[in-house]
Design a protein around this motif. Structure first.
Motif, PDB file in Angstrom:
ATOM      1  N   ASP A 216     -18.311  23.162   4.709  1.00 49.52           N
ATOM      2  CA  ASP A 216     -17.326  23.859   5.632  1.00 49.52           C
ATOM      3  C   ASP A 216     -16.123  23.444   5.142  1.00 49.52           C
ATOM      4  O   ASP A 216     -15.273  22.902   6.117  1.00 49.52           O
ATOM      5  CB  ASP A 216     -17.844  23.454   7.092  1.00 49.52           C
ATOM      6  CG  ASP A 216     -16.810  24.387   7.892  1.00 49.52           C
ATOM      7  OD1 ASP A 216     -16.039  25.523   7.302  1.00 49.52           O
ATOM      8  OD2 ASP A 216     -16.947  24.221   9.237  1.00 49.52           O
ATOM      9  N   ASN A 221     -10.247  21.712   7.285  1.00 52.29           N
ATOM     10  CA  ASN A 221     -11.052  20.477   7.585  1.00 52.29           C
ATOM     11  C   ASN A 221     -10.907  19.123   6.857  1.00 52.29           C
ATOM     12  O   ASN A 221     -11.554  18.481   6.733  1.00 52.29           O
ATOM     13  CB  ASN A 221     -12.460  20.944   7.431  1.00 52.29           C
ATOM     14  CG  ASN A 221     -13.066  21.702   8.438  1.00 52.29           C
ATOM     15  OD1 ASN A 221     -12.659  21.560   9.807  1.00 52.29           O
ATOM     16  ND2 ASN A 221     -13.933  22.673   8.201  1.00 52.29           N
ATOM     17  N   ASP A 235     -15.387  17.468  10.184  1.00 53.42           N
ATOM     18  CA  ASP A 235     -16.160  18.582  10.854  1.00 53.42           C
ATOM     19  C   ASP A 235     -17.373  18.544   9.883  1.00 53.42           C
ATOM     20  O   ASP A 235     -17.682  19.368   9.005  1.00 53.42           O
ATOM     21  CB  ASP A 235     -15.458  19.800  10.454  1.00 53.42           C
ATOM     22  CG  ASP A 235     -15.884  20.959  11.402  1.00 53.42           C
ATOM     23  OD1 ASP A 235     -17.246  20.626  11.845  1.00 53.42           O
ATOM     24  OD2 ASP A 235     -15.437  22.039  11.481  1.00 53.42           O
TER      25      ASP A 235
HETATM   26 MG    MG Z   1     -15.006  23.627  10.914  1.00 55.70          MG
END
Ligand code: MG
Ligand code: GN1
Length: 363
Positions: A216, A221, A235
């Protein structure tokens, strides 16, 4: 004590809890910043884990604990400075060792230490992208010898064949009568399906390995320090075995887009080759030590795969009636689909340039 304070009271925080305020713009979990009184004690991030999506919270937190433990160990071995800003630290509950707590309504919560003086961005310049590239290469290199076997927190998360299957099922159900309106996108997706499932095919052929990836790596992030260097990747819910294309491709999908992920103005959405070049240069500096030729050769494919996959996922959610992603207005998932498709088309126009650039770096 309000509800959030009550939740926080179950975790082994230090200091006196002051304000608790919403934080960030994730599409899946709910996050809050928990500020403690005075400058002596750390602030925290409280998160409600989306249990509909992450059904196995115990596995999820075990993965995250294994990853953060391993990265911390690596940083210590390398005598890195500022380690507490370079790896996340999750709190245990007060009366146990687990790093999550379930409330009476069946919600799962976790807390981590807030990283001070760090910034996130939704757009980055080439210099930052270069640093991001080296950071992801390092992240993957550090995790290459993790002793734990990580579970798939969302099974088949970046499996393109599976995502297409989900779209086909959504089309077959047509739960909200939206299929007729989006036929153009369904056809465009279908035309590319075999090519876009290349990674799964290469894996079946025994040519492409799975490695521990972040899965991700959208640009927001990443935590940057005051100098534009990457402190860490946050994350970690989706850290799991995948193809290296995941991290490389999803960063470019977000940072390499001259528009927004959900831009309604498609002229604004294009693939930014400057970002591609800077990021790829950084990534290959740290990752070429372990990447196989098949992985390097397919980096341009990865740059196309992620807008494609995101287009498929947003479209399937639109057809299903917006049951997965948080939306801000009706039709938001269709707007996202269009923007991701436009980005894909722009990436496709740059295939040759991307290959030439990578070949030039590898000589
Ligand atoms: Mg995220
Ligand atoms: C979701 O949680 P968030 O917003 O960082 C999604 C990603 C998508 C992204 C699109 C668990 O990420 O896979 O790429 O939205 N995460 C999950 O913005 O589905």
């Amino acid at each position: 004590m309000n509800d959030l304070e009550y939740i926080v009271s179950h975790f082994a925080t230090v200091g006196t809890v002051g304000e608790i305020a919403p934080l960030g713009a994730g599409l899946i979990n709910d996050s809050y910043k928990v500020t403690t009184v005075g400058n002596e004690t750390p602030d925290y991030v409280l998160q409600r884990i989306n249990h509909d999506i992450f059904t196995d919270v115990d596995m999820l937190q075990s993965n995250i604990e294994a990853v953060t433990r391993h990265i911390r160990h690596k940083l210590e071995m390398a005598h890195a400075t500022d380690i507490d800003r370079k790896v996340l630290h999750f709190l245990s509950v007060r009366d146990g060792v687990k790093t999550y707590w379930r409330d009476d309504n069946g919600n799962y919560w976790r807390m981590m230490v807030f990283i001070p003086r760090a910034k996130t961005y939704t757009t980055v310049n080439p210099v930052y992208s270069y640093h991001a590239g080296t950071a992801f290469g390092n992240f993957e290199a550090m995790l290459a010898d993790i002793p734990d076997t990580l579970g798939e927190t969302i099974p088949n998360f970046h499996n393109m064949e599976f995502r297409l299957q989900q779209l086909h099922e959504a089309v077959g159900r047509d739960a909200c009568g939206r299929v007729a309106e989006v036929r153009y996108y369904i056809d465009e997706i279908q035309r590319r399906a075999t090519d876009m499932c290349r990674a799964e095919q290469l894996h079946r052929d025994g040519e492409l390995p799975r490695r521990v990836c972040h899965c991700d790596t959208k640009v927001d992030n990443m935590m940057f320090d005051e100098n534009g260097h990457v402190l860490c990747v946050i994350d970690l819910d989706t850290v799991m075995p995948s193809f290296v294309f995941s991290d490389y491709g999803d960063f470019l999908r977000t940072a390499g887009n001259t528009g927004q992920e959900d831009d309604p103005e498609l002229e604004r959405v294009n693939f930014n080759m400057e970002i591609f070049e800077a990021f790829t240069r950084g990534y290959l500096e740290t990752a070429r030590q372990f990447l196989l030729p098949v992985e390097i050769d397919n980096l341009p494919y990865a740059a196309a795969l992620f807008p494609y996959m995101q287009c498929v996922r947003f479209l399937a959610d639109y057809i299903n009636g917006d049951v997965y992603y948080k939306i801000q207005y009706p039709g938001h998932n269709l707007v996202r689909t269009r923007a991701q498709f436009k980005l894909l088309q722009s990436v496709e126009q740059h295939y040759d340039d991307m290959h030439r650039f990578i070949d030039g770096l590898m000589v």
